[in-house]
Design an enzyme around this catalytic site. Structure first.
Site, PDB file in Angstrom:
ATOM      1  N   ASN A 162       0.817  -1.212   0.000  1.00  0.00           N
ATOM      2  CA  ASN A 162       0.000   0.000   0.000  1.00  0.00           C
ATOM      3  C   ASN A 162       0.851   1.262   0.000  1.00  0.00           C
ATOM      4  O   ASN A 162       0.416   2.307  -0.506  1.00  0.00           O
ATOM      5  CB  ASN A 162      -0.928   0.007   1.218  1.00  0.00           C
ATOM      6  CG  ASN A 162      -2.027  -1.038   1.107  1.00  0.00           C
ATOM      7  OD1 ASN A 162      -2.366  -1.482   0.018  1.00  0.00           O
ATOM      8  ND2 ASN A 162      -2.569  -1.444   2.241  1.00  0.00           N
TER       9      ASN A 162
ATOM     10  N   ASP B 203       1.624   1.196  -9.719  1.00  0.00           N
ATOM     11  CA  ASP B 203       0.297   0.595  -9.618  1.00  0.00           C
ATOM     12  C   ASP B 203       0.320  -0.868 -10.055  1.00  0.00           C
ATOM     13  O   ASP B 203      -0.482  -1.669  -9.582  1.00  0.00           O
ATOM     14  CB  ASP B 203      -0.683   1.388 -10.493  1.00  0.00           C
ATOM     15  CG  ASP B 203      -2.112   0.900 -10.356  1.00  0.00           C
ATOM     16  OD1 ASP B 203      -2.580   0.752  -9.215  1.00  0.00           O
ATOM     17  OD2 ASP B 203      -2.763   0.653 -11.383  1.00  0.00           O
TER      18      ASP B 203
ATOM     19  N   ASP C  89       2.434  -3.137  -7.120  1.00  0.00           N
ATOM     20  CA  ASP C  89       1.991  -3.263  -5.725  1.00  0.00           C
ATOM     21  C   ASP C  89       1.422  -4.653  -5.456  1.00  0.00           C
ATOM     22  O   ASP C  89       1.599  -5.211  -4.370  1.00  0.00           O
ATOM     23  CB  ASP C  89       0.997  -2.166  -5.347  1.00  0.00           C
ATOM     24  CG  ASP C  89      -0.214  -2.115  -6.288  1.00  0.00           C
ATOM     25  OD1 ASP C  89      -0.317  -2.981  -7.178  1.00  0.00           O
ATOM     26  OD2 ASP C  89      -1.038  -1.194  -6.138  1.00  0.00           O
TER      27      ASP C  89
ATOM     28  N   HIS D  87      -7.773   0.472  -5.727  1.00  0.00           N
ATOM     29  CA  HIS D  87      -8.862   1.070  -6.491  1.00  0.00           C
ATOM     30  C   HIS D  87      -9.149   2.502  -6.040  1.00  0.00           C
ATOM     31  O   HIS D  87      -9.527   3.347  -6.853  1.00  0.00           O
ATOM     32  CB  HIS D  87     -10.134   0.221  -6.372  1.00  0.00           C
ATOM     33  CG  HIS D  87     -10.170  -0.941  -7.317  1.00  0.00           C
ATOM     34  ND1 HIS D  87      -9.316  -2.007  -7.205  1.00  0.00           N
ATOM     35  CD2 HIS D  87     -10.945  -1.189  -8.410  1.00  0.00           C
ATOM     36  CE1 HIS D  87      -9.579  -2.878  -8.171  1.00  0.00           C
ATOM     37  NE2 HIS D  87     -10.553  -2.404  -8.911  1.00  0.00           N
TER      38      HIS D  87
ATOM     39  N   ASP E 260      -6.560   4.669  -7.677  1.00  0.00           N
ATOM     40  CA  ASP E 260      -6.855   4.736  -9.105  1.00  0.00           C
ATOM     41  C   ASP E 260      -8.029   5.669  -9.382  1.00  0.00           C
ATOM     42  O   ASP E 260      -8.027   6.424 -10.366  1.00  0.00           O
ATOM     43  CB  ASP E 260      -7.167   3.343  -9.647  1.00  0.00           C
ATOM     44  CG  ASP E 260      -5.936   2.459  -9.737  1.00  0.00           C
ATOM     45  OD1 ASP E 260      -4.818   2.993  -9.678  1.00  0.00           O
ATOM     46  OD2 ASP E 260      -6.091   1.228  -9.857  1.00  0.00           O
TER      47      ASP E 260
END
Length: 424
Positions: free
Chosen positions: A48, A101, A104, A123, A126
């Site tokens: 994260n 992204d 991860d 999400h 994003d």
């Protein structure tokens, strides 16, 4: 529990991520790079934290836009934006965001931190990046404050909503041969690079003039000579239509295979359509044609408030997905848009001036109030959901730790294999 009912928490332990990626670029070009790049990160770095770093880079790009163009002066036909070198930093930042992204999840597998929290966190970042990317890309395309930028916002959010809606109903994240996270971001990176070399006004050139096709009689008489940036918007519209069809077909096959009604999921697209109509109605200022929101410095705050509300909506869909709850139809965030839309259209609805947005100054103040409320509400949502998930699963959010049976925090990194043992 504010967003995850107590009875739904057990669904967190049953959640397993499933994904399909049919992108040629992702599988054969980028994935080998991502597999190598993740090895550069120590195993004590939480997945994260990598995701959050990627979002921070995009926020830095947005900060440079705010510094060099605080009023978003890049109106159609005459950009007064940042120096050309800044667009190269945007390109690098967007590419780094895509890379972080992508890795991860790989870092989560390395550290044993796979789970619903990572899904929600990924999400969420994003969703926030979606609106920021639209603002930056439309600035680079010299579309500026225009209905084309609004159309780009609608199309981009629609793509993201479709993906989330599809994942909820099929149980897996599906990325097709052309997807936003892969090809879409690389296209934006390319736009930033070209703008860095040629400047934003390059995109205003007529396509047929640039390609000399206007000299071909049949083409010039049948094909309109429009700007390159407008051509890009039309191309994005076709991509959206393709994704709508593809997403529904995936949902159709998944539902039909399980013997469930295949039409019902379509009803869950209506909340997004309603939110779009509300924001478009809010942008309509019948009593203040010039200036209105689009022609004022309130335009970017309006877009950001819209993006925060959207992130809240899709965040709740993801939570419903990972906890096996019903699809969320109503979101209190819609109230802000309803108030803005009704007030802006008081002259049409009730034949009287707006109660709040009576002047350009009041419009700007109201938009900033909505932006602040949207931020606070979304931040509260994120904090509460992370707290619920970490407390129930006994994990940390930004560090690689888990609680053992005695409640003691331990490293979640899988132990090193002993002699003669393979680590899976």
């Amino acid at each position: 529990m504010a967003y995850i009912p107590t009875h739904a928490l057990a669904g967190l332990r049953n959640y397993r991520y499933k994904g399909v990626d049919k992108s040629f670029l992702s599988n054969y070009v980028l994935n080998p790079f991502w597999t190598w790049f993740v090895t550069l990160w120590p195993e004590w770095v939480a997945p994260n934290m990598i995701t959050l770093t990627g979002l921070a880079i995009v926020l830095l790009n947005f900060a440079t836009l705010s510094f060099y163009d605080p009023a978003y002066l890049a109106e159609k036909g005459g950009a007064k934006g940042p120096p050309h070198w800044v667009y190269f930093t945007w390109a690098a930042g967007m590419f780094l965001y895509q890379t972080l992204d992508a890795i991860d999840g790989k870092q989560a597998r390395r550290t044993g931190m796979m789970g619903p929290l990572g899904e929600m966190f990924d999400h969420g970042c994003d969703a926030l990046n979606t609106t920021l990317g639209v603002i930056l890309a439309c600035h680079a395309l010299n579309l500026g404050r225009s209905w084309w930028t609004v159309a780009s916002q609608v199309g981009t959010l629609a793509n993201f909503y479709l993906t989330t809606w599809e994942e909820y109903h099929t149980g897996q994240l599906y990325l097709g041969v052309f997807s936003g996270p892969v090809e879409g971001i690389l296209m934006i990176v390319t736009i930033f690079m070209i703008t860095g070399f040629a400047g934003p006004t390059f995109w205003d050139q007529k396509l047929l003039t640039l390609t000399r096709l206007e000299n071909v009689g049949w083409i010039s008489s049948h094909v309109p000579n429009i700007g390159i940036n407008v051509c890009f918007m039309i191309f994005a519209g076709f991509c959206l239509a393709f994704n709508i069809i593809t997403s529904y077909m995936n949902v159709f096959h998944a539902r039909r295979g399980s013997g469930i009604l295949v039409v019902k999921p379509l009803l869950f697209l209506l909340p997004f359509l309603a939110s779009v109509l509300l924001h478009l109605a809010w942008l309509n200022q019948p009593s203040l044609r010039n200036p209105d929101i689009i022609n004022s410095s309130a335009f970017v705050p309006f877009m950001c408030a819209w993006g925060l509300q959207f992130a809240h909506v899709v965040g709740r869909i993801i939570i419903a997905h990972v906890t096996s709850q019903p699809f969320p139809v109503w979101n209190p965030m819609y109230i802000l848009s309803i108030v803005g839309a009704i007030d802006a259209n008081m002259p049409i609805l009730f034949d009287r001036p707006p109660l709040i947005q009576r002047s350009p100054e009041n419009i700007t103040k109201f938009v900033f109030v909505v932006l602040a409320l949207s931020f606070v509400t979304y931040a509260r949502f994120v904090v509460l959901v992370i707290s619920d998930i970490t407390n129930y699963l006994g994990i940390a959010c930004l560090t690689v730790r888990k609680r053992d049976a005695n409640g003691v925090w331990r490293s979640a990194i899988p132990r090193a294999p002993i002699s003669g043992e393979k680590r899976v």
